[in-house]
Design a protein around this motif. Sequence first.
Motif, short mmCIF file in Angstrom:
data_model
loop_
_atom_site.label_atom_id
_atom_site.label_comp_id
_atom_site.label_asym_id
_atom_site.label_seq_id
_atom_site.Cartn_x
_atom_site.Cartn_y
_atom_site.Cartn_z
N LEU A 105 -69.49 -14.21 -12.83
CA LEU A 105 -68.69 -13.00 -12.73
C LEU A 105 -67.22 -13.29 -12.99
O LEU A 105 -66.61 -14.08 -12.27
CB LEU A 105 -68.80 -12.41 -11.32
N PRO A 106 -66.66 -12.66 -14.03
CA PRO A 106 -65.21 -12.76 -14.19
C PRO A 106 -64.54 -12.08 -13.00
O PRO A 106 -65.06 -11.11 -12.43
CB PRO A 106 -64.94 -11.97 -15.47
N VAL A 107 -63.37 -12.58 -12.63
CA VAL A 107 -62.60 -12.00 -11.54
C VAL A 107 -61.31 -11.45 -12.13
O VAL A 107 -60.53 -12.18 -12.75
CB VAL A 107 -62.29 -13.06 -10.45
N LEU A 108 -61.10 -10.14 -11.96
CA LEU A 108 -59.91 -9.48 -12.49
C LEU A 108 -59.07 -8.93 -11.35
O LEU A 108 -59.60 -8.38 -10.38
CB LEU A 108 -60.29 -8.32 -13.41
N GLU A 109 -57.76 -9.09 -11.48
CA GLU A 109 -56.83 -8.50 -10.53
C GLU A 109 -55.76 -7.77 -11.33
O GLU A 109 -55.10 -8.37 -12.17
CB GLU A 109 -56.21 -9.57 -9.64
N ASN A 110 -55.65 -6.46 -11.08
CA ASN A 110 -54.73 -5.61 -11.84
C ASN A 110 -54.98 -5.73 -13.35
O ASN A 110 -54.04 -5.79 -14.13
CB ASN A 110 -53.28 -5.96 -11.51
#
Length: 143
Positions: A105-110
């Motif tokens: 799972l890629p982790v994205l923030e903003n």
Amino acid sequence: MDTVRNILQLKGNMVYTVCPDSSVYEALEILEENNLGSLVVVEDDGILNGIFTERDYARKVILKGRSSKETLVRHIMTERPVYVTPDIEIGDCMKLMSQKFIRHLPVLENGKLVGLVSIGDLVNYIMNQKDFIIENLEHYISS
């Protein structure tokens, strides 16, 4: 409450990426050199474009009789991959991976890529946490 952020703090934010216009062969070389199961596919601007996995290769290149040197990552990658934010709880993350039959799972923030977690990362974190709790309980009981 343990979150993906806790895992990223331990393992780091290093994410191996590949350009959608790279050949599948080039992507496989990166996987092999780094002992990985997936690569995040990003455009030059760093925006998440997809994910390339060993499963994509097996199902969309080998089984279809394609050439890995002539096929581009963009033609076989998983588009619009499932992703999480750093604040998702680990249990919810595991549930999502199980429901969607995915291991990375890629982790994205903003909207920005800040990491990648695998099912192995989650399991290792949980096992280490349980060991820590057991050691503390043993110390408490023996004191």
